[in-house]
Design a protein around this motif. Structure first.
Motif, PDB file in Angstrom:
ATOM      1  N   ARG A   1       2.674   6.352   1.677  1.00 49.48           N
ATOM      2  CA  ARG A   1       1.873   5.446   1.858  1.00 49.48           C
ATOM      3  C   ARG A   1       1.143   6.313   0.331  1.00 49.48           C
ATOM      4  NH1 ARG A   1       1.795   1.667   4.965  1.00 49.48           N
ATOM      5  NH2 ARG A   1      -0.171   1.307   5.570  1.00 49.48           N
ATOM      6  N   ILE A   2       0.459   5.111   0.063  1.00 45.62           N
ATOM      7  CA  ILE A   2      -0.863   5.214  -1.388  1.00 45.62           C
ATOM      8  C   ILE A   2      -1.937   6.340  -0.167  1.00 45.62           C
ATOM      9  CG2 ILE A   2      -1.906   4.417  -3.300  1.00 45.62           C
ATOM     10  CD1 ILE A   2      -0.589   2.043  -3.383  1.00 45.62           C
ATOM     11  N   ALA A   3      -2.644   7.625  -0.836  1.00 45.89           N
ATOM     12  CA  ALA A   3      -3.107   8.573  -0.105  1.00 45.89           C
ATOM     13  C   ALA A   3      -4.160   7.528  -1.008  1.00 45.89           C
ATOM     14  CB  ALA A   3      -3.740   9.778  -0.508  1.00 45.89           C
ATOM     15  N   GLU A   4      -5.584   6.942  -0.242  1.00 42.88           N
ATOM     16  CA  GLU A   4      -6.451   7.106  -0.176  1.00 42.88           C
ATOM     17  C   GLU A   4      -7.864   7.634  -0.589  1.00 42.88           C
ATOM     18  OE1 GLU A   4      -8.133   3.511   2.477  1.00 42.88           O
ATOM     19  OE2 GLU A   4      -6.437   3.310   2.692  1.00 42.88           O
TER      20      GLU A   4
ATOM     21  N   ALA B   1       0.430  -0.648   0.265  1.00 42.92           N
ATOM     22  CA  ALA B   1      -0.076   0.087  -0.235  1.00 42.92           C
ATOM     23  C   ALA B   1       0.421   1.090  -0.152  1.00 42.92           C
ATOM     24  CB  ALA B   1      -0.587   0.014   1.251  1.00 42.92           C
TER      25      ALA B   1
END
Length: 82
Positions: A79-82, A54
């Protein structure tokens, strides 16, 4: 888990080699490969961004040498932004 390198290619005439180059990764997660073969335009910026779970593992080139593999050292994880 699929891993891939996401990079932007530099402009032409930047002095990069014509064919694929070997790169060595230092540091970072133990499950990532320690060596890769990438297109020279992918590594010419001096930074690699490798998708991992992620997030992304970021590496920066540490050794300027035309002989042998290009060496990249782990500098951070994002981290990948959600």
């Amino acid at each position: 888990m699929k891993k891939h390198i996401m990079l932007t290619a530099p402009s032409a005439d930047d002095g990069t080699p014509d064919g694929p180059v070997d790169v060595v990764l230092e540091g970072g997660p133990a499950h990532l490969p320690r060596s890769l073969r990438v297109e020279p335009g992918e590594a010419a910026s001096g930074r690699l961004k490798i998708a991992n779970g992620a997030g992304y593992e970021h590496y920066e080139r540490v050794r300027e040498s035309d002989a042998g593999p290009w060496v990249f050292r782990w500098i951070m994880r994002t981290r990948i932004a959600e």
